[in-house]
Design an enzyme around this catalytic site. Structure first.
Site, PDB file in Angstrom:
ATOM      1  N   PRO A   9       0.799  -1.231   0.000  1.00 60.86           N
ATOM      2  CA  PRO A   9       0.000   0.000   0.000  1.00 60.86           C
ATOM      3  C   PRO A   9       0.830   1.279   0.000  1.00 60.86           C
ATOM      4  CG  PRO A   9      -0.091  -1.104   2.130  1.00 60.86           C
ATOM      5  CD  PRO A   9       0.557  -2.060   1.175  1.00 60.86           C
ATOM      6  N   ASN A  10       0.335   2.211  -0.775  1.00 63.41           N
ATOM      7  CA  ASN A  10       0.878   3.571  -0.887  1.00 63.41           C
ATOM      8  C   ASN A  10       2.198   3.652  -1.653  1.00 63.41           C
ATOM      9  OD1 ASN A  10      -1.262   4.827   0.688  1.00 63.41           O
ATOM     10  ND2 ASN A  10      -0.376   3.734   2.421  1.00 63.41           N
ATOM     11  N   ARG A  17       5.090  10.763  -2.668  1.00 61.08           N
ATOM     12  CA  ARG A  17       4.767  10.557  -1.257  1.00 61.08           C
ATOM     13  C   ARG A  17       5.999  10.835  -0.377  1.00 61.08           C
ATOM     14  NH1 ARG A  17       4.573   4.535   1.393  1.00 61.08           N
ATOM     15  NH2 ARG A  17       3.901   5.177   3.460  1.00 61.08           N
ATOM     16  N   TYR A  22      11.088   8.856   1.152  1.00 63.62           N
ATOM     17  CA  TYR A  22      11.069   7.796   0.132  1.00 63.62           C
ATOM     18  C   TYR A  22      11.710   8.197  -1.201  1.00 63.62           C
ATOM     19  CZ  TYR A  22       7.796   5.737   3.463  1.00 63.62           C
ATOM     20  OH  TYR A  22       7.224   5.222   4.600  1.00 63.62           O
ATOM     21  N   ASN A  71       8.022  -5.569  -0.478  1.00 68.45           N
ATOM     22  CA  ASN A  71       7.858  -4.404   0.390  1.00 68.45           C
ATOM     23  C   ASN A  71       6.357  -4.299   0.661  1.00 68.45           C
ATOM     24  OD1 ASN A  71       7.693  -2.006   1.726  1.00 68.45           O
ATOM     25  ND2 ASN A  71       8.966  -0.855   0.275  1.00 68.45           N
ATOM     26  N   ALA A  74       2.925  -0.705   5.025  1.00 70.03           N
ATOM     27  CA  ALA A  74       2.369  -0.723   6.384  1.00 70.03           C
ATOM     28  C   ALA A  74       1.828  -2.097   6.778  1.00 70.03           C
ATOM     29  CB  ALA A  74       1.268   0.326   6.495  1.00 70.03           C
ATOM     30  N   HIS A  77       3.645  -4.421   9.268  1.00 67.06           N
ATOM     31  CA  HIS A  77       3.560  -4.255  10.726  1.00 67.06           C
ATOM     32  C   HIS A  77       2.218  -4.716  11.288  1.00 67.06           C
ATOM     33  CE1 HIS A  77       6.857  -1.758   9.490  1.00 67.06           C
ATOM     34  NE2 HIS A  77       6.071  -0.854   8.942  1.00 67.06           N
ATOM     35  N   ASP A  84       1.607 -15.162   7.154  1.00 69.31           N
ATOM     36  CA  ASP A  84       1.288 -16.583   6.948  1.00 69.31           C
ATOM     37  C   ASP A  84       1.496 -16.990   5.493  1.00 69.31           C
ATOM     38  OD1 ASP A  84       0.653 -17.055   9.582  1.00 69.31           O
ATOM     39  OD2 ASP A  84      -1.513 -17.161   9.284  1.00 69.31           O
ATOM     40  N   GLU A  95      12.348  -9.486   2.484  1.00 69.27           N
ATOM     41  CA  GLU A  95      11.547  -8.344   2.959  1.00 69.27           C
ATOM     42  C   GLU A  95      12.376  -7.078   2.774  1.00 69.27           C
ATOM     43  OE1 GLU A  95      10.180  -8.576   7.058  1.00 69.27           O
ATOM     44  OE2 GLU A  95      10.072  -6.387   7.171  1.00 69.27           O
ATOM     45  N   HIS A  97      12.447  -2.629   2.958  1.00 65.48           N
ATOM     46  CA  HIS A  97      11.881  -1.306   3.249  1.00 65.48           C
ATOM     47  C   HIS A  97      12.846  -0.252   2.739  1.00 65.48           C
ATOM     48  CE1 HIS A  97       8.827  -3.241   5.554  1.00 65.48           C
ATOM     49  NE2 HIS A  97       9.781  -3.972   6.097  1.00 65.48           N
ATOM     50  N   ILE A  98      12.287   0.741   2.115  1.00 61.97           N
ATOM     51  CA  ILE A  98      13.090   1.836   1.566  1.00 61.97           C
ATOM     52  C   ILE A  98      13.723   2.632   2.708  1.00 61.97           C
ATOM     53  CG2 ILE A  98      12.926   3.996   0.259  1.00 61.97           C
ATOM     54  CD1 ILE A  98      10.500   2.569  -1.225  1.00 61.97           C
ATOM     55  N   SER A  99      12.916   2.908   3.716  1.00 64.94           N
ATOM     56  CA  SER A  99      13.391   3.710   4.850  1.00 64.94           C
ATOM     57  C   SER A  99      13.964   2.803   5.935  1.00 64.94           C
ATOM     58  CB  SER A  99      12.222   4.523   5.417  1.00 64.94           C
ATOM     59  OG  SER A  99      11.220   3.651   5.928  1.00 64.94           O
ATOM     60  N   ARG A 104      12.416   4.892  12.960  1.00 66.79           N
ATOM     61  CA  ARG A 104      11.130   5.598  12.890  1.00 66.79           C
ATOM     62  C   ARG A 104      10.229   5.178  14.065  1.00 66.79           C
ATOM     63  NH1 ARG A 104       8.985   5.130   6.915  1.00 66.79           N
ATOM     64  NH2 ARG A 104       7.638   6.821   7.678  1.00 66.79           N
ATOM     65  N   ARG A 108       6.606   0.701  13.575  1.00 65.52           N
ATOM     66  CA  ARG A 108       7.286   0.205  12.363  1.00 65.52           C
ATOM     67  C   ARG A 108       8.407  -0.792  12.690  1.00 65.52           C
ATOM     68  NH1 ARG A 108       5.178   3.737   8.392  1.00 65.52           N
ATOM     69  NH2 ARG A 108       4.742   5.759   9.320  1.00 65.52           N
TER      70      ARG A 108
HETATM   71  C1  DQA Z   1       8.015   1.138   4.110  1.00 64.38           C
HETATM   72  C2  DQA Z   1       8.015   1.387   5.628  1.00 64.38           C
HETATM   73  C3  DQA Z   1       6.626   1.171   6.208  1.00 64.38           C
HETATM   74  O1  DQA Z   1       6.664   1.397   7.617  1.00 64.38           O
HETATM   75  C4  DQA Z   1       5.650   2.138   5.586  1.00 64.38           C
HETATM   76  O2  DQA Z   1       4.364   1.921   6.091  1.00 64.38           O
HETATM   77  C5  DQA Z   1       5.676   2.089   4.103  1.00 64.38           C
HETATM   78  C6  DQA Z   1       6.963   1.985   3.423  1.00 64.38           C
HETATM   79  C7  DQA Z   1       9.364   1.468   3.476  1.00 64.38           C
HETATM   80  O3  DQA Z   1       9.582   1.049   2.338  1.00 64.38           O
HETATM   81  O4  DQA Z   1      10.205   2.143   4.087  1.00 64.38           O
HETATM   82  O5  DQA Z   1       4.648   2.214   3.449  1.00 64.38           O
HETATM   83  O6  DQA Z   1       7.739  -0.229   3.877  1.00 64.38           O
END
Ligand code: DQA
Length: 137
Positions: A9-10, A17, A22, A71, A74, A77, A84, A95, A97-99, A104, A108
């Protein structure tokens, strides 16, 4: 080698964003660079904002592909269902994550995916996707 990047998502809003977190590059532009950098890899991309669609995609690719870079945004978390699914499939999942999620908010710091992932990459910006692909070579 057949790999897929699955973004949750997002992440369709990358480039627009919170660019201070990001970056300002869209994922579509970045995919072009990845494909050029790894010409021998059959590299696919899928994005959804919907938890069940992400689970369906993991089921669809998770017994045939050589690797998945996930990725889950959210949902990482919050989603026992995605955790599963990662546990249920055979294809190894990295797995990503960009950040740096650990620098944070506390919420997270929890991942329902990490325990069943091949490994976790976070905090390297979009470069993390290159590192994740390299981990499958
Ligand atoms: C994220 C980190 C997550 O906490 C956040 O909700 C995202 C992006 C990242 O790529 O850093 O949507 O997965």
């Amino acid at each position: 080698m057949k790999l897929i990047i699955i973004n949750g998502p997002n992440l369709n809003l990358l480039g627009k964003r919170e660019p201070e977190i990001y970056g300002s590059e869209s994922f579509e532009d970045f995919m072009g660079q990845l494909k050029a950098q790894f010409p021998k890899i059959d590299l696919e991309y899928y994005q959804s904002n919907i938890e069940g669609e992400l689970i369906d995609k993991l089921h669809e690719v998770g017994f045939d592909y050589d690797g998945i870079v996930l990725n889950a945004g959210a949902y990482t978390h919050t989603s026992i269902g995605i955790g599963d699914a990662v546990r249920a499939i055979e294809t190894p999942v990295v797995e990503l994550h960009i950040s740096n999620v650990h620098s944070r908010e506390d919420f997270r710091h929890k991942s329902f995916i990490a325990a069943n992932a091949k490994g976790v990459i976070f905090g390297f910006g979009l470069k993390g996707y290159q590192l994740a692909i390299q981990s499958f070579l």
